[in-house]
Design a protein around this motif. Structure first.
Motif, PDB file in Angstrom:
ATOM      1  N   ARG A 160      -6.830  18.295  -6.633  1.00  0.00           N
ATOM      2  CA  ARG A 160      -8.037  17.430  -6.410  1.00  0.00           C
ATOM      3  C   ARG A 160      -8.699  17.736  -5.300  1.00  0.00           C
ATOM      4  NH1 ARG A 160      -7.732  13.089  -9.880  1.00  0.00           N
ATOM      5  NH2 ARG A 160      -6.100  12.830 -11.123  1.00  0.00           N
ATOM      6  N   ASP A 161      -8.231  18.473  -4.305  1.00  0.00           N
ATOM      7  CA  ASP A 161      -8.559  19.026  -3.146  1.00  0.00           C
ATOM      8  C   ASP A 161      -8.787  17.672  -2.294  1.00  0.00           C
ATOM      9  OD1 ASP A 161     -11.636  20.645  -1.584  1.00  0.00           O
ATOM     10  OD2 ASP A 161      -9.354  21.015  -1.416  1.00  0.00           O
ATOM     11  N   THR A 162      -7.965  16.970  -2.321  1.00  0.00           N
ATOM     12  CA  THR A 162      -7.740  15.848  -1.384  1.00  0.00           C
ATOM     13  C   THR A 162      -6.512  15.608  -0.764  1.00  0.00           C
ATOM     14  OG1 THR A 162      -9.018  14.712  -3.230  1.00  0.00           O
ATOM     15  CG2 THR A 162      -7.808  13.146  -1.575  1.00  0.00           C
ATOM     16  N   VAL A 163      -6.447  15.038   0.486  1.00  0.00           N
ATOM     17  CA  VAL A 163      -5.594  14.660   1.451  1.00  0.00           C
ATOM     18  C   VAL A 163      -5.311  13.249   1.443  1.00  0.00           C
ATOM     19  CG1 VAL A 163      -4.608  14.749   3.781  1.00  0.00           C
ATOM     20  CG2 VAL A 163      -5.647  16.489   2.798  1.00  0.00           C
ATOM     21  N   TYR A 164      -4.039  12.569   1.091  1.00  0.00           N
ATOM     22  CA  TYR A 164      -3.878  11.378   1.077  1.00  0.00           C
ATOM     23  C   TYR A 164      -3.064  10.750   2.628  1.00  0.00           C
ATOM     24  CZ  TYR A 164      -5.074  11.985  -3.623  1.00  0.00           C
ATOM     25  OH  TYR A 164      -5.902  12.121  -4.821  1.00  0.00           O
ATOM     26  N   LEU A 165      -3.296   9.493   2.689  1.00  0.00           N
ATOM     27  CA  LEU A 165      -2.511   8.885   3.382  1.00  0.00           C
ATOM     28  C   LEU A 165      -1.856   7.574   3.063  1.00  0.00           C
ATOM     29  CD1 LEU A 165      -1.199   9.328   6.674  1.00  0.00           C
ATOM     30  CD2 LEU A 165      -3.009   7.528   7.345  1.00  0.00           C
ATOM     31  N   GLU A 166      -0.745   7.641   2.562  1.00  0.00           N
ATOM     32  CA  GLU A 166      -0.029   6.194   2.299  1.00  0.00           C
ATOM     33  C   GLU A 166       0.414   5.601   3.301  1.00  0.00           C
ATOM     34  OE1 GLU A 166       0.057   5.839  -1.308  1.00  0.00           O
ATOM     35  OE2 GLU A 166       0.935   3.760  -1.054  1.00  0.00           O
ATOM     36  N   MET A 167       0.073   4.085   3.379  1.00  0.00           N
ATOM     37  CA  MET A 167       0.488   3.444   4.457  1.00  0.00           C
ATOM     38  C   MET A 167       1.049   2.088   4.109  1.00  0.00           C
ATOM     39  SD  MET A 167      -3.038   3.604   6.894  1.00  0.00           S
ATOM     40  CE  MET A 167      -3.900   2.695   5.981  1.00  0.00           C
ATOM     41  N   ASN A 168       2.518   2.031   4.314  1.00  0.00           N
ATOM     42  CA  ASN A 168       3.228   0.979   3.643  1.00  0.00           C
ATOM     43  C   ASN A 168       3.659   0.068   4.967  1.00  0.00           C
ATOM     44  OD1 ASN A 168       3.304   1.661   1.163  1.00  0.00           O
ATOM     45  ND2 ASN A 168       4.754   3.434   1.548  1.00  0.00           N
ATOM     46  N   ASN A 169       4.184  -1.068   4.699  1.00  0.00           N
ATOM     47  CA  ASN A 169       4.699  -2.103   5.779  1.00  0.00           C
ATOM     48  C   ASN A 169       3.580  -2.120   6.788  1.00  0.00           C
ATOM     49  OD1 ASN A 169       6.249  -3.737   7.111  1.00  0.00           O
ATOM     50  ND2 ASN A 169       7.427  -2.352   8.002  1.00  0.00           N
ATOM     51  N   LEU A 170       2.261  -2.378   6.461  1.00  0.00           N
ATOM     52  CA  LEU A 170       1.267  -2.502   7.707  1.00  0.00           C
ATOM     53  C   LEU A 170       1.321  -3.417   8.549  1.00  0.00           C
ATOM     54  CD1 LEU A 170      -1.525  -1.167   5.318  1.00  0.00           C
ATOM     55  CD2 LEU A 170      -1.062  -0.090   7.484  1.00  0.00           C
ATOM     56  N   LYS A 171       1.190  -3.065   9.867  1.00  0.00           N
ATOM     57  CA  LYS A 171       1.182  -4.263  10.763  1.00  0.00           C
ATOM     58  C   LYS A 171      -0.030  -4.570  11.664  1.00  0.00           C
ATOM     59  CE  LYS A 171       5.807  -2.291  12.056  1.00  0.00           C
ATOM     60  NZ  LYS A 171       6.637  -1.514  13.205  1.00  0.00           N
TER      61      LYS A 171
END
Length: 126
Positions: A75-86
């Motif tokens: 997909r030519d994509t970079v992801y940033l999965e963000m969990n337990n956000l503060k």
């Protein structure tokens, strides 16, 4: 002009999750190290995470264990999965190409960023 495009920001409650995406116009991300950086109001821009073309990763101590960077070459994509956000994660998040990568004691660092996107706002608030 080469530019990256971020998406996926929004408003989320503390403890919630978001996934940011970074795509490119006019070039392919596959051969580049890509970094995610953020800037909160009144603060300097800081590096959050980085991924090399072969999948090595870096995380700032403040997000380690909560954020995950990945890339989908199909997909030519970079992801940033963000969990337990503060609430302190509230910032404008940018992706950019990293022109310089190095290893210190086995730990990856990325720098010399360019091809900045316009950013995507992440707000963590109840």
């Amino acid at each position: 002009q080469v530019q990256l495009v971020e998406s996926g920001g929004g408003l989320v409650q503390p403890g919630g999750s978001l996934r940011l995406s970074c795509a490119a116009s006019r070039f392919t991300l596959t051969n580049y190290a890509i970094g995610w950086l953020r800037q909160a109001p009144g603060k300097e821009r800081e590096g959050v995470s980085c991924i090399t073309s072969d999948g090595s990763t870096y995380y700032a101590d403040s997000v380690k264990g909560r954020f995950t960077i990945s890339r989908d070459n199909a997909r030519d994509t970079v992801y940033l999965e963000m969990n337990n956000l503060k609430p302190e994660d509230t910032a404008v998040y940018y992706c950019a190409t990293a022109g310089f990568i190095q290893y210190h004691g086995g730990r990856l660092t990325c720098s010399s960023y360019s091809d900045w996107g316009q950013g995507t706002q992440v707000n963590v608030s109840s």
